[in-house]
Design a protein around this motif. Sequence first.
Motif, PDB file in Angstrom:
ATOM      1  N   GLY A  18       0.807  -1.215   0.000  1.00 35.32           N
ATOM      2  CA  GLY A  18       0.000   0.000   0.000  1.00 35.32           C
ATOM      3  C   GLY A  18       0.838   1.263   0.000  1.00 35.32           C
ATOM      4  O   GLY A  18       0.305   2.364  -0.149  1.00 35.32           O
ATOM      5  N   VAL A  19       2.149   1.117   0.166  1.00 38.06           N
ATOM      6  CA  VAL A  19       3.073   2.258   0.142  1.00 38.06           C
ATOM      7  C   VAL A  19       3.875   2.245  -1.161  1.00 38.06           C
ATOM      8  O   VAL A  19       3.905   3.219  -1.909  1.00 38.06           O
ATOM      9  CB  VAL A  19       4.027   2.229   1.357  1.00 38.06           C
ATOM     10  N   HIS A  20       4.500   1.108  -1.423  1.00 41.69           N
ATOM     11  CA  HIS A  20       5.367   1.008  -2.593  1.00 41.69           C
ATOM     12  C   HIS A  20       4.609   1.239  -3.902  1.00 41.69           C
ATOM     13  O   HIS A  20       5.153   1.827  -4.845  1.00 41.69           O
ATOM     14  CB  HIS A  20       6.049  -0.358  -2.620  1.00 41.69           C
ATOM     15  N   THR A  21       3.373   0.788  -3.977  1.00 46.66           N
ATOM     16  CA  THR A  21       2.611   0.970  -5.215  1.00 46.66           C
ATOM     17  C   THR A  21       2.392   2.452  -5.530  1.00 46.66           C
ATOM     18  O   THR A  21       2.229   2.820  -6.698  1.00 46.66           O
ATOM     19  CB  THR A  21       1.256   0.259  -5.122  1.00 46.66           C
ATOM     20  N   GLN A  22       2.420   3.311  -4.513  1.00 47.92           N
ATOM     21  CA  GLN A  22       2.290   4.750  -4.759  1.00 47.92           C
ATOM     22  C   GLN A  22       3.523   5.295  -5.474  1.00 47.92           C
ATOM     23  O   GLN A  22       3.444   6.269  -6.227  1.00 47.92           O
ATOM     24  CB  GLN A  22       2.063   5.485  -3.439  1.00 47.92           C
ATOM     25  N   HIS A  23       4.671   4.658  -5.240  1.00 53.42           N
ATOM     26  CA  HIS A  23       5.905   5.030  -5.931  1.00 53.42           C
ATOM     27  C   HIS A  23       5.790   4.750  -7.426  1.00 53.42           C
ATOM     28  O   HIS A  23       6.444   5.409  -8.252  1.00 53.42           O
ATOM     29  CB  HIS A  23       7.063   4.243  -5.320  1.00 53.42           C
ATOM     30  N   HIS A  24       4.954   3.785  -7.786  1.00 55.80           N
ATOM     31  CA  HIS A  24       4.774   3.429  -9.190  1.00 55.80           C
ATOM     32  C   HIS A  24       3.634   4.193  -9.852  1.00 55.80           C
ATOM     33  O   HIS A  24       3.435   4.058 -11.066  1.00 55.80           O
ATOM     34  CB  HIS A  24       4.501   1.925  -9.317  1.00 55.80           C
TER      35      HIS A  24
ATOM     36  N   ALA B 288       6.281  15.273  -4.473  1.00 59.32           N
ATOM     37  CA  ALA B 288       6.235  15.334  -3.012  1.00 59.32           C
ATOM     38  C   ALA B 288       5.326  14.262  -2.432  1.00 59.32           C
ATOM     39  O   ALA B 288       5.406  13.957  -1.233  1.00 59.32           O
ATOM     40  CB  ALA B 288       5.759  16.718  -2.567  1.00 59.32           C
ATOM     41  N   ASP B 289       4.455  13.671  -3.257  1.00 59.89           N
ATOM     42  CA  ASP B 289       3.544  12.626  -2.798  1.00 59.89           C
ATOM     43  C   ASP B 289       4.118  11.226  -2.945  1.00 59.89           C
ATOM     44  O   ASP B 289       3.439  10.246  -2.632  1.00 59.89           O
ATOM     45  CB  ASP B 289       2.215  12.708  -3.574  1.00 59.89           C
ATOM     46  N   ASP B 290       5.324  11.121  -3.429  1.00 62.99           N
ATOM     47  CA  ASP B 290       5.972   9.826  -3.602  1.00 62.99           C
ATOM     48  C   ASP B 290       6.667   9.441  -2.300  1.00 62.99           C
ATOM     49  O   ASP B 290       7.608  10.121  -1.871  1.00 62.99           O
ATOM     50  CB  ASP B 290       6.993   9.914  -4.743  1.00 62.99           C
ATOM     51  N   PRO B 291       6.242   8.345  -1.640  1.00 63.31           N
ATOM     52  CA  PRO B 291       6.864   7.983  -0.362  1.00 63.31           C
ATOM     53  C   PRO B 291       8.301   7.504  -0.485  1.00 63.31           C
ATOM     54  O   PRO B 291       9.030   7.479   0.507  1.00 63.31           O
ATOM     55  CB  PRO B 291       5.965   6.851   0.151  1.00 63.31           C
TER      56      PRO B 291
ATOM     57  N   VAL C 165       1.521   7.303  15.089  1.00 63.45           N
ATOM     58  CA  VAL C 165       2.279   6.106  14.735  1.00 63.45           C
ATOM     59  C   VAL C 165       1.827   5.568  13.380  1.00 63.45           C
ATOM     60  O   VAL C 165       2.644   5.214  12.532  1.00 63.45           O
ATOM     61  CB  VAL C 165       2.129   5.025  15.832  1.00 63.45           C
ATOM     62  N   VAL C 166       0.522   5.511  13.161  1.00 69.68           N
ATOM     63  CA  VAL C 166      -0.006   5.015  11.890  1.00 69.68           C
ATOM     64  C   VAL C 166       0.399   5.930  10.744  1.00 69.68           C
ATOM     65  O   VAL C 166       0.833   5.473   9.683  1.00 69.68           O
ATOM     66  CB  VAL C 166      -1.544   4.882  11.956  1.00 69.68           C
ATOM     67  N   ALA C 167       0.289   7.222  10.942  1.00 68.19           N
ATOM     68  CA  ALA C 167       0.547   8.175   9.862  1.00 68.19           C
ATOM     69  C   ALA C 167       2.030   8.332   9.543  1.00 68.19           C
ATOM     70  O   ALA C 167       2.417   8.427   8.370  1.00 68.19           O
ATOM     71  CB  ALA C 167      -0.051   9.533  10.221  1.00 68.19           C
ATOM     72  N   GLU C 168       2.883   8.332  10.570  1.00 73.94           N
ATOM     73  CA  GLU C 168       4.275   8.723  10.370  1.00 73.94           C
ATOM     74  C   GLU C 168       5.296   7.614  10.586  1.00 73.94           C
ATOM     75  O   GLU C 168       6.444   7.739  10.161  1.00 73.94           O
ATOM     76  CB  GLU C 168       4.609   9.889  11.310  1.00 73.94           C
TER      77      GLU C 168
ATOM     78  N   ARG D  68       0.692   8.422   6.095  1.00 73.33           N
ATOM     79  CA  ARG D  68      -0.091   7.268   5.675  1.00 73.33           C
ATOM     80  C   ARG D  68      -1.498   7.319   6.252  1.00 73.33           C
ATOM     81  O   ARG D  68      -1.704   7.734   7.401  1.00 73.33           O
ATOM     82  CB  ARG D  68       0.601   5.989   6.149  1.00 73.33           C
ATOM     83  N   ARG D  69      -2.462   6.861   5.465  1.00 73.54           N
ATOM     84  CA  ARG D  69      -3.840   6.785   5.946  1.00 73.54           C
ATOM     85  C   ARG D  69      -4.031   5.546   6.813  1.00 73.54           C
ATOM     86  O   ARG D  69      -3.344   4.538   6.652  1.00 73.54           O
ATOM     87  CB  ARG D  69      -4.809   6.731   4.763  1.00 73.54           C
TER      88      ARG D  69
END
Length: 355
Positions: free
Chosen positions: A123-129, A137-140, A188-191, A203-204
């Motif tokens: 759910g994080v890495h796919t945002q990089h793609h 700035a939205d790329d983790p 903790v969830v977000a950061e 992160r949501r």
Amino acid sequence: MTVHDPIKAAAQKARAAIPDDNAMLRAAAEMSRDYAVANPRIYWPDMLASALVGWAALGGAMLVKDAAVAIGCAIVAMMALYRAASFIHELTHIRKGALPGFRFGWNLIVGIPLMIPSFLYEGVHTQHHARTRYGTADDPEYLPLALMKPWSLPLFIVVAALAPVGLILRFGVLTPLSLLIPPLRRKVVAELSALSINPAYRRRAPEGDFARMWHWQEAGACVFALALVGSVFAFGWKPLLVYMGVHSAMTVINQLRTLVAHLWENEGEAMTVTAQYLDSVNVPPPGYLPALWAPVGLRYHALHHLLPSVPYHALGKAHVRLMATLTADSPYHKGNYAGMLPLVGKIARSTMTAR
């Protein structure tokens, strides 16, 4: 921290807007159709053998009294566990139902004992793609490292060396505390719940089936972190220090690999697919060392950005076909590099001119 020279800024915008090469993209689409199937007879033995060798060697490093043998065991453990851990990248791209039980097995055998459960990446890495997120700035997983100050590169590596300490604090301390303190839980969830390099990324909160998967993985990592610290009272400091030393070395190598996975020359502009490819790096054969520091297909990182759905064991075949199929002036040939040191040197030299 990044460059603000108008001429260089204009050059960056030009690079981001490089027109898409239709011949390369068509050829890549054909490869996606031909090589999209993940083979469980490759995934399972590779992951299990890497984990078995890694954990056995780690045990040897903890138990053997001869210093030279112990160091040798630690090096083997680091390389084998690094390979096993690298399958977290594959988990984010495997189609649902393609490898039944692999996600659970990997988390149980590798992810939780290394305190890197897959929810940190899924759910994080796919945002990089994502086409419109890469390099922005939205790329983790993106920072304009080549445009930052020279001290940013050693800091990038030093932070990785402290990863095992941070993971123990994240799961052994903050997880139980955050269950009692709702505002802390939200933070903790977000950061602190993503394997990302962009400090601005937030992160949501998870939902549905993913939330349930997140919870059991986090609980497992929490129990392991507490047991790891508690092992000091039963077995002394050596096992804990050996574990943390191997983990730290493994994470540093991965951070060095991350440093040369891209050229890091974009400063927030949305990029075409071809521009994203040219900002990424392949380190193909004939070199052998990249197979160690960029295992499980990671040596074909630029190709992976063209073919994110293709499993790691097929990337080498796809690369050979693309090299033979595409003409010499194709952008594809410009994404291939000889090794880590020239790439580190290129990025380091770029930082020297940053203002």
